[in-house]
Every structure is written in structure tokens, then in C-alpha cells.
Design an enzyme around this catalytic site. Structure first.
Site, PDB file in Angstrom:
ATOM      1  CG  ASN A   1       2.898 -17.450  -3.694  1.00  0.00           C
ATOM      2  OD1 ASN A   1       3.132 -17.338  -2.506  1.00  0.00           O
ATOM      3  ND2 ASN A   1       2.587 -16.415  -4.445  1.00  0.00           N
TER       4      ASN A   1
ATOM      5  CG  HIS B   1      -9.020 -10.324  -6.791  1.00  0.00           C
ATOM      6  ND1 HIS B   1      -7.847 -11.042  -6.792  1.00  0.00           N
ATOM      7  CD2 HIS B   1      -9.272 -10.050  -5.486  1.00  0.00           C
ATOM      8  CE1 HIS B   1      -7.410 -11.195  -5.555  1.00  0.00           C
ATOM      9  NE2 HIS B   1      -8.264 -10.603  -4.742  1.00  0.00           N
TER      10      HIS B   1
ATOM     11  NE  ARG C   1      -7.069  -6.856  -5.735  1.00  0.00           N
ATOM     12  CZ  ARG C   1      -5.993  -7.629  -5.837  1.00  0.00           C
ATOM     13  NH1 ARG C   1      -5.284  -7.938  -4.767  1.00  0.00           N
ATOM     14  NH2 ARG C   1      -5.628  -8.124  -7.017  1.00  0.00           N
TER      15      ARG C   1
ATOM     16  CE1 TYR D   1       1.410 -10.909  -8.976  1.00  0.00           C
ATOM     17  CE2 TYR D   1       0.580  -9.503  -7.223  1.00  0.00           C
ATOM     18  CZ  TYR D   1       0.849 -10.755  -7.716  1.00  0.00           C
ATOM     19  OH  TYR D   1       0.547 -11.865  -6.975  1.00  0.00           O
TER      20      TYR D   1
ATOM     21  CG  ASP E   1      -2.798  -5.210  -2.926  1.00  0.00           C
ATOM     22  OD1 ASP E   1      -1.892  -4.523  -2.432  1.00  0.00           O
ATOM     23  OD2 ASP E   1      -2.823  -6.453  -2.871  1.00  0.00           O
TER      24      ASP E   1
ATOM     25  CG  HIS F   1       0.266  -5.531  -5.330  1.00  0.00           C
ATOM     26  ND1 HIS F   1      -0.602  -5.101  -6.316  1.00  0.00           N
ATOM     27  CD2 HIS F   1      -0.236  -6.705  -4.894  1.00  0.00           C
ATOM     28  CE1 HIS F   1      -1.572  -5.980  -6.482  1.00  0.00           C
ATOM     29  NE2 HIS F   1      -1.367  -6.974  -5.624  1.00  0.00           N
TER      30      HIS F   1
ATOM     31  CD  GLU G   1      -4.427  -6.155   0.167  1.00  0.00           C
ATOM     32  OE1 GLU G   1      -3.786  -7.215   0.254  1.00  0.00           O
ATOM     33  OE2 GLU G   1      -5.487  -6.046  -0.470  1.00  0.00           O
TER      34      GLU G   1
ATOM     35  CD  GLU H   1      -0.878  -9.840   0.201  1.00  0.00           C
ATOM     36  OE1 GLU H   1      -0.282 -10.283  -0.791  1.00  0.00           O
ATOM     37  OE2 GLU H   1      -2.026  -9.361   0.152  1.00  0.00           O
TER      38      GLU H   1
ATOM     39  NE  ARG I   1      -5.433  -8.181   2.757  1.00  0.00           N
ATOM     40  CZ  ARG I   1      -5.820  -9.291   2.145  1.00  0.00           C
ATOM     41  NH1 ARG I   1      -6.650 -10.140   2.730  1.00  0.00           N
ATOM     42  NH2 ARG I   1      -5.383  -9.576   0.927  1.00  0.00           N
TER      43      ARG I   1
ATOM     44  CG  HIS J   1      -3.272 -13.312   1.491  1.00  0.00           C
ATOM     45  ND1 HIS J   1      -3.623 -12.450   0.478  1.00  0.00           N
ATOM     46  CD2 HIS J   1      -2.201 -14.023   1.020  1.00  0.00           C
ATOM     47  CE1 HIS J   1      -2.812 -12.611  -0.548  1.00  0.00           C
ATOM     48  NE2 HIS J   1      -1.948 -13.564  -0.250  1.00  0.00           N
TER      49      HIS J   1
ATOM     50  CG  ASP K   1      -0.901 -17.737  -4.496  1.00  0.00           C
ATOM     51  OD1 ASP K   1      -1.378 -17.422  -3.389  1.00  0.00           O
ATOM     52  OD2 ASP K   1      -0.367 -16.919  -5.260  1.00  0.00           O
TER      53      ASP K   1
ATOM     54  CD  GLU L   1      -7.266 -11.760  -1.532  1.00  0.00           C
ATOM     55  OE1 GLU L   1      -6.801 -11.336  -2.603  1.00  0.00           O
ATOM     56  OE2 GLU L   1      -6.558 -11.970  -0.515  1.00  0.00           O
TER      57      GLU L   1
ATOM     58  CD1 TRP M   1       8.044  -7.252  -4.848  1.00  0.00           C
ATOM     59  CD2 TRP M   1       5.883  -7.225  -5.413  1.00  0.00           C
ATOM     60  NE1 TRP M   1       7.731  -8.495  -5.276  1.00  0.00           N
ATOM     61  CE2 TRP M   1       6.406  -8.517  -5.641  1.00  0.00           C
ATOM     62  CE3 TRP M   1       4.546  -6.989  -5.691  1.00  0.00           C
ATOM     63  CZ2 TRP M   1       5.632  -9.541  -6.148  1.00  0.00           C
ATOM     64  CZ3 TRP M   1       3.793  -8.019  -6.196  1.00  0.00           C
ATOM     65  CH2 TRP M   1       4.337  -9.288  -6.409  1.00  0.00           C
TER      66      TRP M   1
END
Length: 404
Positions: free
Chosen positions: A37, A122, A147, A159, A212, A214, A238, A264, A285, A314, A318, A341, A404
Site C-alpha cells: 500500500n 477493529h 482491538r 491513525y 496498536d 503504530h 502492538e 507487520e 505479525r 497481519h 489493504d 487480524e 512511526w
């Protein structure tokens, strides 16, 4: 059997997806997901210009040998573009091999180790009441674990939390130009324990809750958050800190018993070596799509199992249904499965990629169709061409781009 055709299909039925389709001289086809992505066309070029010419005439049954050739033969190894391209080839070859055997892929991986695959969904909200409503919605859909992500007081956009524009329409995180989101670590660290406290008060102690970060925290900040959350017994924290610096997790691990999930954005086993051998994490992940395919991810899980570390592939929107199907087959087969997930896809995406895997009562199953169980509607895919889309950029209040 020989590969006689290979094509790269790009489609955007809501999200951009890159798919490799291989065809053999016996009429069997195999699909692989090469979606990266925000950098999709880089993988398209890598496949079309550099990999596809090497595949014509190869025996599709030689999965391991082809993987090693693509990884070692290019000299330039690793990296997300390379590994997404190799993943697409690897999954397409496994798809063909399983179809030739007349079996679903998981049977070639040793058969089922469980009857069904537990997932988490989520839940998010711009504030805590909206988050609680979102948790209720995920539970109504059958998810056994959730999550939780919340907006942060004083920050306009975060995010992982849905936002709306002036008309009330949802704002997608991926846009034609990178969305700029502001960030305040101190505000985040103050707010997250209150989020867990509210969710626990509403839904009780038994519901598995995940969160998460991130990659936004320093090791000290991550250690503090893990310690602050211990009383709420998270299922995991996470990506609490950028784990490319594997030594950073030593500090976090020494400071908290909150389980940690990482990986991830990792592409190879070398990203995990210290994390696994020193038992600094509890869940790996990585995605089939970004780790080079089923072949290396199965090896990673076997490596992690020696240290009582579990899988948690993960699975965002996307990654296409092709990548998700491959993940679900692997989930069913490996012994040290942890959780999957699963965000699902739009109805249109599910039409473009018709799949045998099912989601029932919060659990996935890959189905019994030969191969990975996904068929690509190329005509419908062509009706939805690529659209530029980027992930957001985070900046601190003074304008600095935040890590990040």
C-alpha cells in the site's frame, strides 16, 4: 508442467491491489498478492520488468527452488518491494501445486491443526463513547477479541480512528496526497489507560483487548505504557516502538509483563532474530504478502515456536483476499497459531476476488476448494483501475515529521 504465461493485474475496487496470475501448459492457474500500500506500482514494475521474464518455462512445482532463486539470485536482497514480489510468486506456485493435487493448500502444509481460526476486529471512536459503540458492533458481528483505538483529546485526527469530513462522510486514511495528522505523545500516554479503563468497566475482564501504538513511542515511553496497562490485562500491545532497533525491546520487556506483538513492517527472518531468541515478544505479525510468501513465513513460525512465540498474521483491508486466503490456510495448519487480524473487504472487492474462505461467528476457515480458493474476475478488475493513494504522515505540533 511448465509456466507459460504470467501477468500482473492492478485493480482498485475501493483499495489498490496488485495480483500476479500464473498459467501453466496444463491449464492450471495460480494467484499471488503483491500489494504494497502506497508503493503498489513499484512492485508492479519489479514483477513485470524483472521477475515475470524469469518465470516462463519454469516447473511450478519447484516452489522452494524458485523462492531461493528469486531471493538470492538478484544479489539485492530483502526490502518490502522485493519481498512483496517474491511473495506473489510463492503463493501463486503454492496455489498451482495444491490445485494439481486436488487439495486445499492447508492440506499440503500438514493438514489442519484446529477446526477454526480465531480473529480480532477493529473498534475505534473519536471519543470513548463512540469507541464503546464500536466495540458493541464488533461483538455483535461475532468477534471474540477486539482491538481498541481512540481519538486523543486535543488531536484532530489519529491513525486507526475513523474521522468524517464536513458532510459527515468517512475520511479514508489513504488519499491521493498524504493526509497530515498531528501527534502528541504525552497526550496519548495520558489517554490510553483511561480508554482501557472505560472499556473494561463496560465489557468486563474477560474480553480480549488489543491495542496498536503504530511504532510511535520511544523504548522508555513504550515501557511506561506497557506498565500502565498491566492492570487491564491487554491481550497485547502492538508495535509499541520501532522494532528495527531490536535492542529497544529489551528495555520494554524488562519493564512490563504486557504481551508484545511486533512485525507487520518486517520482511525477513533476519528482522526477528534477537526478538525471538531472546524472547522479547509474544506474537510475530508479518503478513504472507510482505514477508515473501507462505514458504518463509511457515519457517518463521516454526522458528518462533521453539521459544513459545505465536503467530498473528497481519490482515488489514489493504491486503487482498488472495493474501488473506493464503494467511488463513497457514493459520489452520501451524501449531503455534495465536490470532488472526481480520477487517474484511468491501462487497465489490469480494466480487473481484471470489474466495472460498468464510467468516462465521468471529472465526475464519479457508474452505475446501483446491489451491488457496480464490478466483480473480479480470473483467471486473479492469473496470476499477489504479488510483494513487498514500498513507498519512504524522507531524508534531512544531511541524516535525514523527517516526512511526
Amino acid at each position: 508442467m511448465k509456466i507459460v504465461d504470467a501477468k500482473v493485474v492492478v485493480t482498485s475496487p475501493g483499495r489498490n491491489f496488485v495480483t500476479l496470475k500464473l498459467t501453466t501448459d496444463e491449464g492450471l492457474t495460480g494467484l499471488g498478492d503483491a500489494t504494497l500500500n502506497g508503493r503498489e506500482l513499484a512492485v508492479v514494475s519489479y514483477l513485470a520488468d524483472h521477475v515475470v521474464p524469469l518465470l516462463i518455462g519454469l516447473d511450478p512445482h519447484r516452489v522452494e527452488d524458485t523462492w531461493q532463486s528469486l531471493y538470492r539470485g538478484a544479489y539485492w536482497r530483502r526490502g518490502p518491494v522485493t519481498m512483496a514480489a517474491i511473495a506473489a510468486v510463492d503463493v501463486a506456485l503454492w496455489d498451482i501445486k495444491a490445485k494439481a493435487a486436488g487439495l486445499p493448500l492447508y492440506q499440503l502444509l500438514g493438514g489442519a491443526s484446529r477446526e477454526r481460526i480465531g480473529t480480532y476486529g477493529h473498534a475505534n471512536g473519536r471519543d470513548i463513547p463512540e469507541l464503546l459503540d464500536s466495540v458493541r458492533a464488533r461483538l455483535a458481528e461475532g468477534y471474540p477479541a477486539v482491538r481498541i483505538q481512540s481519538g486523543i483529546p486535543g488531536l484532530k485526527a489519529v491513525y486507526g480512528v475513523s474521522d468524517t469530513d464536513e458532510s459527515g462522510a468517512p475520511v479514508l486514511h489513504q488519499q491521493a496526497r498524504p493526509l497530515v495528522e498531528d501527534w502528541d505523545t504525552a497526550a496519548y500516554l495520558r489517554h490510553v489507560p483511561a480508554v482501557f479503563e472505560a472499556v473494561r468497566a463496560e465489557f468486563g475482564p474477560e474480553l480480549p483487548l488489543l491495542h496498536d501504538s503504530h511504532h510511535r513511542l520511544t523504548p522508555v515511553q513504550a515501557a511506561r505504557l506497557g506498565k500502565d496497562l498491566e492492570t487491564f490485562r491487554p491481550f497485547w500491545l502492538e508495535d509499541c516502538t520501532p522494532a528495527e532497533n531490536q535492542e529497544a525491546l529489551r528495555l520494554v520487556r524488562r519493564s512490563t509483563t504486557t504481551p508484545l506483538a511486533v512485525g507487520e513492517v518486517f520482511n525477513t527472518v533476519y528482522d526477528y532474530q534477537a526478538l525471538i531468541t531472546e524472547q522479547l515478544i509474544d506474537y510475530v505479525r508479518s503478513a504472507v504478502t510482505h514477508f515473501g510468501g507462505v514458504t518463509p513465513l511457515r519457517k518463521l513460525f516454526d522458528f518462533a515456536a521453539q521459544y513459545q512465540i505465536k503467530s498473528a498474521i497481519h490482515g488489514p483491508e489493504d491486503i487482498s483476499p488472495v493474501g488473506m486466503a493464503a494467511a488463513v490456510h497457514l493459520d489452520l495448519a501451524v501449531h503455534n497459531f495465536g490470532i488472526q487480524e481480520f477487517s474484511g473487504h468491501t462487497p465489490l472487492t469480494d466480487e473481484v476476488f471470489r474466495h472460498a474462505y468464510t467468516f462465521t461467528d468471529g472465526h475464519l476457515h479457508p474452505g475446501e476448494a483446491p489451491g488457496i480458493g480464490v478466483e480473480l474476475d479480470e473483467e471486473l478488475a479492469a473496470a476499477h483501475p489504479y488510483a494513487p493513494a498514500y498513507l498519512p504522515v504524522n507531524r508534531l505540533h512544531d511541524g516535525t515529521v514523527h517516526d512511526w
